[in-house]
Design a protein around this motif. Sequence first.
Motif, PDB file in Angstrom:
ATOM      1  N   HIS A   5      55.895  39.014  39.156  1.00  0.00           N
ATOM      2  CA  HIS A   5      54.749  38.120  39.123  1.00  0.00           C
ATOM      3  C   HIS A   5      54.635  37.191  40.326  1.00  0.00           C
ATOM      4  O   HIS A   5      53.725  36.383  40.408  1.00  0.00           O
ATOM      5  CB  HIS A   5      54.733  37.320  37.822  1.00  0.00           C
ATOM      6  CG  HIS A   5      54.281  38.142  36.656  1.00  0.00           C
ATOM      7  ND1 HIS A   5      55.070  38.379  35.566  1.00  0.00           N
ATOM      8  CD2 HIS A   5      53.138  38.828  36.440  1.00  0.00           C
ATOM      9  CE1 HIS A   5      54.422  39.164  34.720  1.00  0.00           C
ATOM     10  NE2 HIS A   5      53.250  39.454  35.232  1.00  0.00           N
ATOM     11  N   SER A   6      55.588  37.290  41.249  1.00  0.00           N
ATOM     12  CA  SER A   6      55.460  36.451  42.433  1.00  0.00           C
ATOM     13  C   SER A   6      54.710  37.179  43.546  1.00  0.00           C
ATOM     14  O   SER A   6      54.543  36.671  44.638  1.00  0.00           O
ATOM     15  CB  SER A   6      56.844  36.007  42.922  1.00  0.00           C
ATOM     16  OG  SER A   6      57.587  37.118  43.343  1.00  0.00           O
ATOM     17  N   PRO A   8      51.111  39.807  44.367  1.00  0.00           N
ATOM     18  CA  PRO A   8      49.843  40.243  43.757  1.00  0.00           C
ATOM     19  C   PRO A   8      50.029  41.517  42.936  1.00  0.00           C
ATOM     20  O   PRO A   8      50.683  42.463  43.368  1.00  0.00           O
ATOM     21  CB  PRO A   8      48.940  40.489  44.960  1.00  0.00           C
ATOM     22  CG  PRO A   8      49.448  39.566  46.004  1.00  0.00           C
ATOM     23  CD  PRO A   8      50.943  39.525  45.805  1.00  0.00           C
ATOM     24  N   ILE A   9      49.453  41.522  41.753  1.00  0.00           N
ATOM     25  CA  ILE A   9      49.632  42.640  40.828  1.00  0.00           C
ATOM     26  C   ILE A   9      48.860  43.876  41.300  1.00  0.00           C
ATOM     27  O   ILE A   9      49.348  44.995  41.177  1.00  0.00           O
ATOM     28  CB  ILE A   9      49.226  42.207  39.406  1.00  0.00           C
ATOM     29  CG1 ILE A   9      50.285  41.227  38.894  1.00  0.00           C
ATOM     30  CG2 ILE A   9      49.134  43.403  38.465  1.00  0.00           C
ATOM     31  CD1 ILE A   9      49.957  40.542  37.620  1.00  0.00           C
ATOM     32  N   TYR A  10      47.688  43.659  41.899  1.00  0.00           N
ATOM     33  CA  TYR A  10      46.921  44.836  42.332  1.00  0.00           C
ATOM     34  C   TYR A  10      47.701  45.630  43.388  1.00  0.00           C
ATOM     35  O   TYR A  10      47.682  46.858  43.391  1.00  0.00           O
ATOM     36  CB  TYR A  10      45.517  44.431  42.818  1.00  0.00           C
ATOM     37  CG  TYR A  10      45.448  43.908  44.227  1.00  0.00           C
ATOM     38  CD1 TYR A  10      45.167  44.755  45.290  1.00  0.00           C
ATOM     39  CD2 TYR A  10      45.679  42.565  44.509  1.00  0.00           C
ATOM     40  CE1 TYR A  10      45.106  44.273  46.597  1.00  0.00           C
ATOM     41  CE2 TYR A  10      45.628  42.081  45.797  1.00  0.00           C
ATOM     42  CZ  TYR A  10      45.340  42.937  46.832  1.00  0.00           C
ATOM     43  OH  TYR A  10      45.301  42.464  48.119  1.00  0.00           O
ATOM     44  N   GLU A  11      48.448  44.908  44.234  1.00  0.00           N
ATOM     45  CA  GLU A  11      49.273  45.586  45.253  1.00  0.00           C
ATOM     46  C   GLU A  11      50.338  46.453  44.593  1.00  0.00           C
ATOM     47  O   GLU A  11      50.634  47.550  45.044  1.00  0.00           O
ATOM     48  CB  GLU A  11      49.992  44.548  46.122  1.00  0.00           C
ATOM     49  CG  GLU A  11      49.164  44.010  47.247  1.00  0.00           C
ATOM     50  CD  GLU A  11      49.941  42.981  48.084  1.00  0.00           C
ATOM     51  OE1 GLU A  11      49.284  42.191  48.755  1.00  0.00           O
ATOM     52  OE2 GLU A  11      51.198  42.960  48.036  1.00  0.00           O
ATOM     53  N   LYS A  43      48.275  46.955  30.220  1.00  0.00           N
ATOM     54  CA  LYS A  43      47.937  45.630  29.704  1.00  0.00           C
ATOM     55  C   LYS A  43      47.689  44.599  30.808  1.00  0.00           C
ATOM     56  O   LYS A  43      48.297  43.521  30.828  1.00  0.00           O
ATOM     57  CB  LYS A  43      49.013  45.141  28.736  1.00  0.00           C
ATOM     58  CG  LYS A  43      49.042  46.010  27.517  1.00  0.00           C
ATOM     59  CD  LYS A  43      50.168  45.681  26.591  1.00  0.00           C
ATOM     60  CE  LYS A  43      50.208  46.733  25.520  1.00  0.00           C
ATOM     61  NZ  LYS A  43      51.526  47.082  25.076  1.00  0.00           N
ATOM     62  N   VAL A  44      46.800  44.983  31.702  1.00  0.00           N
ATOM     63  CA  VAL A  44      46.460  44.105  32.809  1.00  0.00           C
ATOM     64  C   VAL A  44      44.947  43.878  32.800  1.00  0.00           C
ATOM     65  O   VAL A  44      44.192  44.734  32.365  1.00  0.00           O
ATOM     66  CB  VAL A  44      46.924  44.760  34.142  1.00  0.00           C
ATOM     67  CG1 VAL A  44      46.219  44.168  35.330  1.00  0.00           C
ATOM     68  CG2 VAL A  44      48.425  44.627  34.304  1.00  0.00           C
ATOM     69  N   ASN A  45      44.559  42.719  33.272  1.00  0.00           N
ATOM     70  CA  ASN A  45      43.146  42.373  33.410  1.00  0.00           C
ATOM     71  C   ASN A  45      42.372  43.510  34.098  1.00  0.00           C
ATOM     72  O   ASN A  45      42.742  43.932  35.190  1.00  0.00           O
ATOM     73  CB  ASN A  45      43.090  41.093  34.256  1.00  0.00           C
ATOM     74  CG  ASN A  45      41.693  40.564  34.456  1.00  0.00           C
ATOM     75  OD1 ASN A  45      40.709  41.290  34.360  1.00  0.00           O
ATOM     76  ND2 ASN A  45      41.618  39.281  34.728  1.00  0.00           N
ATOM     77  N   PRO A  46      41.306  44.002  33.473  1.00  0.00           N
ATOM     78  CA  PRO A  46      40.522  45.092  34.082  1.00  0.00           C
ATOM     79  C   PRO A  46      40.006  44.748  35.485  1.00  0.00           C
ATOM     80  O   PRO A  46      39.850  45.635  36.319  1.00  0.00           O
ATOM     81  CB  PRO A  46      39.352  45.280  33.115  1.00  0.00           C
ATOM     82  CG  PRO A  46      39.867  44.779  31.807  1.00  0.00           C
ATOM     83  CD  PRO A  46      40.799  43.661  32.135  1.00  0.00           C
ATOM     84  N   ASN A  47      39.760  43.460  35.749  1.00  0.00           N
ATOM     85  CA  ASN A  47      39.322  43.066  37.097  1.00  0.00           C
ATOM     86  C   ASN A  47      40.400  43.373  38.134  1.00  0.00           C
ATOM     87  O   ASN A  47      40.106  43.735  39.270  1.00  0.00           O
ATOM     88  CB  ASN A  47      38.997  41.570  37.145  1.00  0.00           C
ATOM     89  CG  ASN A  47      37.685  41.230  36.446  1.00  0.00           C
ATOM     90  OD1 ASN A  47      36.739  42.006  36.507  1.00  0.00           O
ATOM     91  ND2 ASN A  47      37.640  40.090  35.786  1.00  0.00           N
ATOM     92  N   THR A  48      41.669  43.207  37.745  1.00  0.00           N
ATOM     93  CA  THR A  48      42.791  43.458  38.653  1.00  0.00           C
ATOM     94  C   THR A  48      42.922  44.952  38.929  1.00  0.00           C
ATOM     95  O   THR A  48      43.166  45.368  40.067  1.00  0.00           O
ATOM     96  CB  THR A  48      44.103  42.916  38.035  1.00  0.00           C
ATOM     97  OG1 THR A  48      43.893  41.577  37.628  1.00  0.00           O
ATOM     98  CG2 THR A  48      45.248  42.992  39.018  1.00  0.00           C
ATOM     99  N   GLN A  50      40.502  47.060  38.752  1.00  0.00           N
ATOM    100  CA  GLN A  50      39.353  47.395  39.595  1.00  0.00           C
ATOM    101  C   GLN A  50      39.668  47.119  41.075  1.00  0.00           C
ATOM    102  O   GLN A  50      39.357  47.924  41.946  1.00  0.00           O
ATOM    103  CB  GLN A  50      38.167  46.533  39.151  1.00  0.00           C
ATOM    104  CG  GLN A  50      36.825  47.004  39.675  1.00  0.00           C
ATOM    105  CD  GLN A  50      35.701  46.132  39.163  1.00  0.00           C
ATOM    106  OE1 GLN A  50      35.767  44.906  39.259  1.00  0.00           O
ATOM    107  NE2 GLN A  50      34.684  46.746  38.601  1.00  0.00           N
ATOM    108  N   ARG A  51      40.334  45.989  41.310  1.00  0.00           N
ATOM    109  CA  ARG A  51      40.715  45.624  42.673  1.00  0.00           C
ATOM    110  C   ARG A  51      41.671  46.651  43.267  1.00  0.00           C
ATOM    111  O   ARG A  51      41.547  47.041  44.422  1.00  0.00           O
ATOM    112  CB  ARG A  51      41.390  44.257  42.614  1.00  0.00           C
ATOM    113  CG  ARG A  51      41.417  43.492  43.898  1.00  0.00           C
ATOM    114  CD  ARG A  51      41.400  42.054  43.499  1.00  0.00           C
ATOM    115  NE  ARG A  51      41.866  41.133  44.495  1.00  0.00           N
ATOM    116  CZ  ARG A  51      41.887  39.806  44.275  1.00  0.00           C
ATOM    117  NH1 ARG A  51      41.499  39.317  43.126  1.00  0.00           N
ATOM    118  NH2 ARG A  51      42.301  38.986  45.206  1.00  0.00           N
TER     119      ARG A  51
END
Lengths: 128, 234
Positions: A5-6, A8-11, A43-48, A50-51
Amino acid sequence: MEFDHSRPIYEQIVEEFKKKLIRKDLKPGGKIPSQRELAQEIKVNPNTVQRAYREMEQEGITQTLRGKGTFIIEDHNMIRRFKREMAEKALSGFLEEIEALGYGKEEIPSLIREHLQDQKNRGDRGTE
Amino acid sequence: MIQFKNVTKKYGKTRALDDISLDIGKGKITGLLGPNGSGKTTMIKLITDLNKPSLGEVLINREPISQEAKKHIAYLPEIDHFYPWMKIKDAKNFVKTFYEDWDEKMYEELLGFLELDGNMSIKKISKGQRAKAKLLLAFSRRADIILLDEPLSGIDIFTREKIIETMIKDYREGEQSIVITTHEIKEIEHVIDDAIFLNHGKIVLQGDVEQLRAEKNLSLVDLMKEVYGNGKEF
């Protein structure tokens, strides 16, 4: 999927796809889950998610075909490139730690050689 | 989409919110984070229009909050707001008559997903089940704005995970705006787009969570510790 979590999750989602390609869990031309499916699965934000998909499309890893889904591009060279990229990343992490221990750059090759030799000897004795 | 313009809210001499200005983006999941008494619930209540600012204004789509705007807001309060003698389905029928955006199909589906039954009596179910029932009624509406005040507090980890899954499950990205207040930062790390850290009624830090991670190399939990000293209050 476990995240650091330190960073970016999309990366990390993009990296995971690259790793899957390197491990051959995923093949060029193969279909990947829809954004919604993946968001639910990990279980991650769909916006993430999408990114991450936008990033992969921009990097030329995937393409989305309307009504059909998202596919890995048929490019076998790209896997070699990812492999190298990941190796570079692992090496910089390793070098940082070794240098923090006080070793000079010139000592590192011999350290690695000795380590590999030790490993080999142990392997030869069948304890590996 | 939701705008606070120089908002101050006083309760007697206490300033629950002290000259807050910010914009909550459309189509994002925003976390209002901070210790008890930092002003999170007050912000939520101002968006619902249940409370009015002492100074400044709260706007939705650049307009003062209208009756029409309120029709599109689903609000999950921290307190249990259903009559204990009700069954879940009675509470459902109650909510359903008030809102045009009620989605019966969604309700049926979520009921199963959350492992609830319409015949369960609210006074007899556990705290976790009550939390899920509240969530059920908030998410069975096709609301543009969903406000969740402490939906995770005092609930076991499995129920917390289920609640988070529900938030993500049918989320209409880019369209729906969710605002969530919580102490359980660890659980929402991978769920929120934007974070707003509050302390004593002021904003101490805000930003896009992925960008904050890239800039500071910190998780939200660690960022929180940095922002509030040593994170004692958590």
